[in-house]
Design a protein around this motif. Structure first.
Motif, PDB file in Angstrom:
ATOM      1  N   UNK A  88       0.759  -1.240   0.087  1.00 16.34           N
ATOM      2  CA  UNK A  88      -0.056  -0.040   0.179  1.00 16.34           C
ATOM      3  C   UNK A  88       0.627   1.190   0.015  1.00 16.34           C
ATOM      4  N   UNK A  89       1.647   1.471  -0.911  1.00 15.61           N
ATOM      5  CA  UNK A  89       2.630   2.414  -0.905  1.00 15.61           C
ATOM      6  C   UNK A  89       2.490   3.448  -2.213  1.00 15.61           C
ATOM      7  N   UNK A  90       3.191   4.580  -2.113  1.00 18.51           N
ATOM      8  CA  UNK A  90       3.158   5.490  -3.273  1.00 18.51           C
ATOM      9  C   UNK A  90       3.771   5.235  -4.470  1.00 18.51           C
ATOM     10  N   UNK A  91       3.430   5.246  -5.541  1.00 20.20           N
ATOM     11  CA  UNK A  91       3.965   4.775  -6.764  1.00 20.20           C
ATOM     12  C   UNK A  91       5.425   4.697  -7.049  1.00 20.20           C
ATOM     13  N   UNK A  92       6.145   5.683  -6.627  1.00 22.13           N
ATOM     14  CA  UNK A  92       7.432   5.942  -6.594  1.00 22.13           C
ATOM     15  C   UNK A  92       8.311   4.981  -5.951  1.00 22.13           C
ATOM     16  N   UNK A  93       7.751   4.411  -4.788  1.00 18.46           N
ATOM     17  CA  UNK A  93       8.377   3.543  -3.791  1.00 18.46           C
ATOM     18  C   UNK A  93       7.967   2.232  -4.457  1.00 18.46           C
ATOM     19  N   UNK A  94       6.829   1.969  -5.034  1.00 22.42           N
ATOM     20  CA  UNK A  94       6.699   0.768  -5.530  1.00 22.42           C
ATOM     21  C   UNK A  94       7.547   0.532  -6.596  1.00 22.42           C
ATOM     22  N   UNK A  95       7.717   1.493  -7.573  1.00 25.22           N
ATOM     23  CA  UNK A  95       8.614   1.038  -8.485  1.00 25.22           C
ATOM     24  C   UNK A  95      10.072   0.369  -7.960  1.00 25.22           C
ATOM     25  N   UNK A  96      10.427   1.107  -6.880  1.00 23.67           N
ATOM     26  CA  UNK A  96      11.909   0.467  -6.371  1.00 23.67           C
ATOM     27  C   UNK A  96      11.795  -0.859  -5.613  1.00 23.67           C
TER      28      UNK A  96
END
Lengths: 358, 304, 388
Positions: free
Chosen positions: C231-239
C-alpha cells in the motif's frame, strides 16, 4: 518612570492585539501569522542560548518542540476531554482555562528533562560531534512517536481544539493569542535575565574558551546542563502552543526540516543576540507568508513584460528558492547575521534609557 | 536463516557503499576547511540528475551505442560536471564568507541554504515529475541457494572500495595531499610556506564533488528513480556516518558509512522494522558516548 | 537612488492594490495543495486538473447560477506538504481571499488540520485524496471525494484470496506515511480474520524517503508468502518491485490506489507488468467522460493523469454542482458559504469521472472501487469492480 516604558508598551501591544482580534478588526489569518511569529520568536531565542551564547552547534531543536507538544496535548486531552483511548475527562472542562498554563509548563519541564539527556553527552563531546547527537536525538524522538499508537502514531494526535473551546466557553476571548503573546514575553524576559546575570555569564565564557572558563572556576558541566535544559524547555513551551494553535500534531511536523528553520533564524539574527533572534523570527515568518502574496504578482508582472513564455508560470515553488537565496545574500553582506552579537541598545544607545540590558 | 544472513551482509555492503561514497565527500571538505558542507547531499542529487541528462543525451544522439559505451562516456562527464557545481558553490558562496572571516557556523548555514536552493530550484525548473534512469547495463542476477546478487551491486561495492583506496593514496602519498593535511593542521601558517591555499581548497571541492557525482551515477543505476529531494535525507545520514567514523578522517568516513549501512540493514533483519531508526540511531549515540571523537577520530588537545 | 527605489515601491504597491479588484461577477474557490515539499507531483496534478476545468467553464462564458453567469477564479495556495502551512494557507484563503469553498488539502497529514480550520470558520472544504476517517469525522463542513481505507483494505484481501488462492501474505508499508500505515493495518486485520492469525507472515515497514528495501524484502522473501501487499506511493512501488525481483521474488504483488499514477510505468518498466491494484478508476479502457478527461489532460500536459487529478476534477465539479444548486449568489460570503454547504450535502448523486458517488452523513462518498491489472502494454486494465 522611564523604567516602566517597555513593560507599558508591551502591555499596550498585548491589549491592543487582543482587543483588535476580539472585535474582529484583524482576521484569523493575521492572527495566525502573529501566533506563528510568537512561536518562532520562542524557538529562535531559545535555540540562541545553546547555539549563540554557548557557541555549540545543536541541530535537533524540533525534537524538544515535539516532546513539549505531545506532553501538553496528552495532558490536556487526558484531563479535560473524553477520548477513546484516555477515557473520560478527569476534571470539568471549565477548569481548562486555569490549568492550561500548568500543562504548558509540564510540557516544558518534560522537554527540559529530555534536553538534559542530550546535555550529558555534551560534557565530553564537543563541536560537530554534538551536532550529530542532537540530529540523532531528533530522529529518535520522531521515530518513537511514530511507534506509539496511543498518541496516534503516524496518523497524528488531535482534539486540542476542544480545550480552546472549553476556555472560550468560560470567558469569550482569543485565548491562544493571549497565551502565545504572554509566553513570548516570558521567554524573552527569561532569556534576557538569564544571559545577563552573573550566573549566565558562564555560558558566554564557555563560548569564548571552555578550558579557560573551567580554570576560572566556572562549573562548565553544570552550565551546559542548565543551558540545554532552559533551551529545550522553552522549545517544549513553543511546541505546546503550536499544538493548540493547529489543534492537530503529527510527528512529521517536527522533522529535521523544522530544526533547520530554527537554525536559520538563529544565524540570520546573529549568534548571541537576543534582539537579533526576535527580529529574524519576525522577518522570517513575514517573508514566508508575504511571498504567498508577492509571487503571483511577480508572475503577472513578468508575463506582462513578456519575460516569460506563456506556458511557464512562476508558481509558489519559487518561494523556497527565493527565501534561501535572500538568506545567502544576507550572509554575503552581513557575515555575522543581521545584528551580529549586538543588541538593539548597542546600535541605538538612546534606548538604554528605557531599559537596562547588562 | 543462514542464507538470509549472507544475503543481508551483501545488502548491507551495497547500502553502506553509498553512505561511504557520500561520507567521503563530507569528510574531505571537513578535513581541510572544518566546514560541514550540508549542500553535499544535494550535490549528490545534482550528480544523479547530471548523469541522467548525460546518459539520455548519448542514448538519443547516438542511438546505436551499446550501453557500456554510454556508461564509459557518462562516468567521466558526470564527475567533471558535478565537480563544476561543487566548485561554483565554493567560489560564489563559501569563499567570500571565508575571506571575510565569518564564524564557520555561518558558512555551515550558507551551505544549508545552498542545498535548499539546489533542491527547490531543481523542482521549480524541471517540474515535479520524477525521472527514470535508463538501464545502461543489462542486469545479471546470480543466485546461489537463496542468496541473490546482481552485477550492479558488486560494481557498487568494488567502486566504493576503489574510491577509498584512491583518496587514501592521494591524501597520504601525494604532495597535494600533504598540502591538504597541512591546511587542516594549521590554516594560518600554511600560506606562509608558499602553499596556494585557495587552489588546494578548490582541489578538495573537485575531489569531493566528483565523488558525489560518481555516487549519484551509481545510485541512480541501482535505484533508478530520481527526485529533487533524494539527496536530503541520505546526505544527513551520510554526515552522521562520517561523524561516527571520526570526521575529517578518510578511513573514518569509509568505515562509518559501512557501519551505518550494516546497522540499518541488520536492525531490520533481526528486530521489527518499525523500530529501525530508533535502534540504529541509539546504537550510534552509544558509540559516540563511548568514543566521543568517533571511531577513528583523534581527540584534539586544547591549549589556552 | 532613493528616487528609483521609491518609484519601484510605488509601482509594486499599485500592482498589489489593483489585482484584487477583479472585474465582473466572479466566484472564488481556493485550492490548498502541496506544490512543494514531499509530494509536489500531487499538487501539480491537482492544479492542472483544476486549471483545465476552469478554462472549460470560463471558456463557455462562466458558471450559470440562478440564471446569471459567473466567471470562476481559482486561487492555488501552497501548503508545502506541512500541517502548519496547510492551516495558514486555509486561513489565508478563507480570510484574505474570501473564497466560497476550498478544495484540498490532499494528504491526510494536512487535510485533518485543514479540515478543522474550515469547519471552525464555516467554509465548505472538500478533500480530493485524503483517506483518513478523521478528516471528515464530526465535521459537517468537510467532505471528501475518495473512499476510505476501511473499505479499500478488504477489497484487496478478497480479491487476492480469490485470484491468487492466497493463504499467506506479506505486507511492506511506509511507517511515516499515515495512508500507507493505516491501510496496511486494516489489511492485516482483515486478512488474519479470514485466514487465521499468523497468516500475514511478514509485516515490514520502512522510513521516510527510504530507497533501499533489501533487508525488509529479504525477510519477506524468506517467509515465502503467496503474494506481497504494497500500500505505497507509486515511486516507492517501482523501487520495491525491482529490488524484490533482484532478490529472487517471482510471485505476484497487490497494490492500492496510490499505485494509480501514469508515472508508475515509466519508473517501474517491465517489472510491474501483470500485477494488480485497487483504485478509483481504470485509465485504460475508460469510457465516456473519464476517457475524454484522460485524453484532454494528456494532450495538454503531456502525461496521463493520476487518480489525484481525476479526484480533484470530481471534487471541484462537486463544488460547482453545489454552487449551481444554491439557487443564487447573495454576495455575502458567510451566507453563500452556508448555502453552498447545504447544497453540497444535499446532492443526491454525482456522476463523476471516478465513478458514481453520493455522500453519507459524515460527508464521505459511497462509491465503488475497481481492481485493475497492469497489462503487457503498461495500461491499467479493468478487472473487477467492488461496490460497498
Amino acid at each position: 518612570m522611564q523604567r516602566f516604558t517597555v513593560p507599558a508598551l508591551l502591555g499596550i501591544l498585548l491589549l491592543s492585539l487582543v482587543s483588535l482580534s476580539y472585535y474582529e478588526m484583524i482576521d484569523l489569518y493575521i492572527q495566525s501569522v502573529i501566533m506563528f511569529i510568537g512561536i518562532n520568536i520562542i524557538l529562535s531565542a531559545s535555540l540562541n542560548i545553546v547555539n549563540g551564547y554557548m557557541g555549540e552547534f545543536a541541530c535537533g531543536h524540533a525534537a524538544f518542540m515535539a516532546i513539549g507538544a505531545y506532553v501538553t496535548s496528552v495532558l490536556n486531552i487526558l484531563l479535560f476531554t473524553k477520548d477513546k483511548f484516555f477515557g473520560p475527562a478527569l476534571l470539568p472542562p471549565e477548569m481548562a482555562l486555569y490549568f492550561f498554563p500548568l500543562t504548558l509548563l509540564a510540557g516544558a519541564l518534560v522537554a527540559a528533562l529530555a534536553g538534559s539527556l542530550v546535555a550529558i553527552p555534551s560534557f565530553k563531546t564537543r563541536g560537530d560531534y554534538l551536532a550529530i547527537i542532537t540530529i540523532a536525538a531528533n530522529f529518535i524522538v520522531t521515530s518513537t512517536i511514530i511507534n506509539v499508537d496511543a498518541i496516534g502514531g503516524a496518523r497524528g494526535f488531535m482534539g486540542m481544539k476542544k480545550i480552546i473551546y472549553a476556555m472560550e466557553d468560560v470567558v469569550e476571548l482569543p485565548w491562544m493569542l493571549i497565551w502565545v503573546i504572554l509566553s513570548t514575553f516570558f521567554t524573552v524576559w527569561l532569556i534576557r535575565r538569564y544571559v545577563s546575570s552573573t550566573y549566565g555569564k558562564g555560558i558566554i565564557a564557555i563560548h569564548q574558551d571552555e578550558v579557560a572558563a573551567e580554570i576560572m572556576s566556572v562549573n562548565t558541566n553544570q552550565m551546559k546542563l542548565v543551558a540545554f535544559m532552559v533551551s529545550s524547555g522553552l522549545a517544549g513551551l513553543a511546541g505546546g502552543l503550536f499544538a493548540h494553535i493547529l489543534g492537530y500534531i503529527n510527528p512529521g511536523s517536527f522533522g529535521i526540516l523544522k530544526s533547520t528553520e530554527c537554525l536559520v533564524m538563529v544565524y540570520l539574527g546573529g549568534m548571541g543576540s537576543l534582539s537579533g533572534s526576535v527580529l529574524s523570527a519576525i522577518l522570517f515568518t513575514l517573508l514566508l507568508e508575504g511571498l504567498r502574496f508577492v509571487i503571483p504578482q511577480i508572475n503577472t508582472l513578468m508575463h506582462w513584460m513578456h519575460l516569460l513564455p506563456d506556458t511557464y508560470q512562476v508558481s509558489q515553488v519559487w518561494k523556497w528558492v527565493i527565501i534561501p537565496l535572500i538568506l545567502v545574500l544576507v550572509m554575503q553582506f552581513r557575515p555575522e547575521g543581521i545584528m551580529g552579537n549586538k543588541e538593539l541598545s548597542d546600535i541605538f544607545p538612546r534606548l538604554k534609557k528605557f531599559y537596562k540590558f547588562k | 536463516m543462514f542464507d538470509s544472513i549472507i544475503q543481508n551482509i551483501f545488502n548491507g555492503l551495497q547500502w553502506g557503499s553509498f553512505y561511504s561514497l557520500i561520507a567521503l565527500g563530507y569528510t574531505l571538505v571537513y578535513g581541510v576547511l572544518t566546514l560541514i558542507n550540508f549542500a553535499h547531499g544535494d550535490i549528490f542529487m545534482v550528480g544523479a540528475y547530471i548523469a541522467f541528462f548525460v546518459a539520455t543525451f548519448f542514448l538519443k544522439a547516438a542511438s546505436g551505442l551499446p550501453g557500456w559505451v554510454v556508461l564509459t562516456l557518462t562516468l567521466p562527464l558526470t564527475m567533471i560536471l558535478t565537480a563544476c557545481v561543487g566548485v561554483t558553490l565554493e567560489r560564489i558562496a563559501y569563499r567570500p564568507l571565508r575571506r571575510k572571516g565569518a564564524n564557520r557556523l555561518y558558512v555551515v548555514i550558507t551551505a544549508l541554504m545552498c542545498g535548499l536552493i539546489l533542491e527547490n530550484g531543481n523542482l521549480a525548473l524541471l517540474g515535479a515529475s520524477r525521472k527514470s534512469f535508463p538501464e545502461l547495463v543489462d542486469k545479471v542476477i546470480y543466485t546461489t541457494g537463496a542468496v541473490s546478487m546482481t552485477n550492479l551491486k558488486i560494481a557498487v561495492i568494488l567502486s566504493a572500495i576503489l574510491v577509498f583506496c584512491l583518496l587514501q593514496f592521494i591524501v597520504t602519498r601525494t604532495k597535494i595531499g600533504m598540502a591538504m593535511r597541512a591546511i587542516s593542521y594549521d590554516k594560518f601558517a600554511v600560506p606562509l610556506m608558499g602553499i596556494p591555499i585557495d587552489t588546494i581548497i578548490v582541489f578538495t571541492f573537485i575531489l569531493g564533488s566528483s565523488m558525489a557525482g560518481l555516487a549519484g551515477l551509481l545510485y541512480s543505476m541501482s535505484y533508478p528513480i530520481l527526485d529533487p529531494y533524494m539527496g536530503a535525507l541520505i546526505g544527513w545520514k551520510a554526515f552522521i556516518a562520517a561523524v561516527v567514523g571520526g570526521i575529517g578522517d578518510i578511513r573514518g568516513a569509509f568505515f562509518g558509512g559501512f557501519l551505518l549501512g550494516f546497522v540499518e540493514i541488520l536492525v531490520v533483519a533481526f528486530f521489527p522494522s518499525t523500530f529501525r531508526d530508533l535502534i540504529a540511531f541509539s546504537i550510534l549515540l552509544l558509540i559516540l558516548v563511548y568514543k566521543p571523537t568517533g571511531l577513528f577520530g583523534i581527540a584534539k588537545t586544547t591549549k589556552i | 537612488m532613493k528616487r528609483t527605489l521609491s518609484c519601484v515601491g510605488v509601482c509594486l504597491l499599485a500592482v498589489l492594490m489593483c489585482s484584487p479588484c477583479a472585474w465582473g461577477k466572479t466566484i472564488k474557490i481556493g485550492f490548498n495543495i502541496p506544490l512543494t515539499g514531499d509530494i509536489p507531483k500531487v499538487g501539480e496534478e491537482s492544479k492542472f486538473a483544476a486549471e483545465m476545468l476552469r478554462e472549460d467553464i470560463n471558456g463557455a462564458g462562466g458558471l450559470e447560477i440562478g440564471g446569471e453567469k459567473y466567471t470562476l477564479e481559482f486561487i492555488y495556495e501552497d501548503n508545502e506538504s506541512k500541517a502548519e502551512s496547510a492551516v495558514s494557507a486555509a486561513l489565508k484563503l478563507i480570510e484574505r481571499d474570501q473564497v466560497l469553498a476550498i478544495v484540498g488539502p490532499n494528504s491526510s497529514k494536512q487535510a485533518v488540520p485543514g479540515g478543522q480550520v474550515c469547519d471552525d470558520n464555516r467554509t465548505p472544504m472538500i478533500s480530493p485524496w485524503s483517506t483518513n476517517p478523521d478528516t471528515t469525522k464530526d465535521r459537517p463542513w468537510v467532505f471528501r471525494a475518495a473512499f476510505l481505507d476501511p473499505f479499500q483494505g478488504p477489497v484487496a484481501v478478497d480479491f487476492a484470496m480469490k485470484k491468487f488462492n492466497a493463504k499467506k501474505s506479506a505486507v511492506l508499508f511506509a511507517l511515516a506515511n499515515d495512508y500507507s500505515k493505516g491501510l496496511a493495518e486494516i489489511f492485516k486485520a482483515d486478512f488474519e480474520k479470514k485466514n487465521g492469525t499468523g497468516s500475514v507472515v511478514a509485516f515490514e515497514s520502512y522510513g521516510d524517503k527510504d530507497q533501499d528495501f533489501s533487508a525488509q524484502l529479504t525477510k519477506i522473501v524468506a517467509a515465502k508468502p503467496d503474494f506481497i501487499f504494497l500500500p505505497n506511493n507509486y515511486n516507492e512501488v517501482a523501487l520495491i518491485v525491482k529490488q524484490a525481483h533482484d532478490l529472487g521474488w517471482k510471485g505476484p504483488f497487490m497494490g492500492a490506489d496510490a499505485w494509480g499514477n501514469s508515472e508508475l510505468m515509466t519508473l517501474c518498466g517491465d517489472d510491474c507488468i501483470g500485477h494488480y491494484f485497487s483504485t478509483h478508476y481504470a485509465a485504460a479502457g475508460a469510457t465516456g467522460a473519464t476517457q475524454e478527461f484522460i485524453e484532454r489532460y494528456q494532450k495538454k500536459y503531456g502525461y496521463e493523469p493520476a487518480d489525484v487529478a481525476a479526484l480533484t476534477w470530481d471534487a471541484t465539479r462537486i463544488v460547482l454542482k453545489g454552487l449551481q444548486g444554491m439557487g443564487k449568489v447573495t454576495g455575502k460570503v458567510r451566507k453563500d458559504r452556508k448555502n453552498l454547504r447545504e447544497a453540497i450535502a444535499g446532492i443526491a448523486e454525482v456522476d463523476g469521472i471516478t465513478g458514481k458517488m453520493k455522500f453519507d452523513e459524515q460527508g464521505d462518498p459511497i462509491k465503488c472501487a475497481v481492481v485493475v491489472r497492469i497489462s503487457e502494454k503498461g495500461e491499467f486494465v479493468f478487472t473487477e469492480s467492488v461496490c460497498p
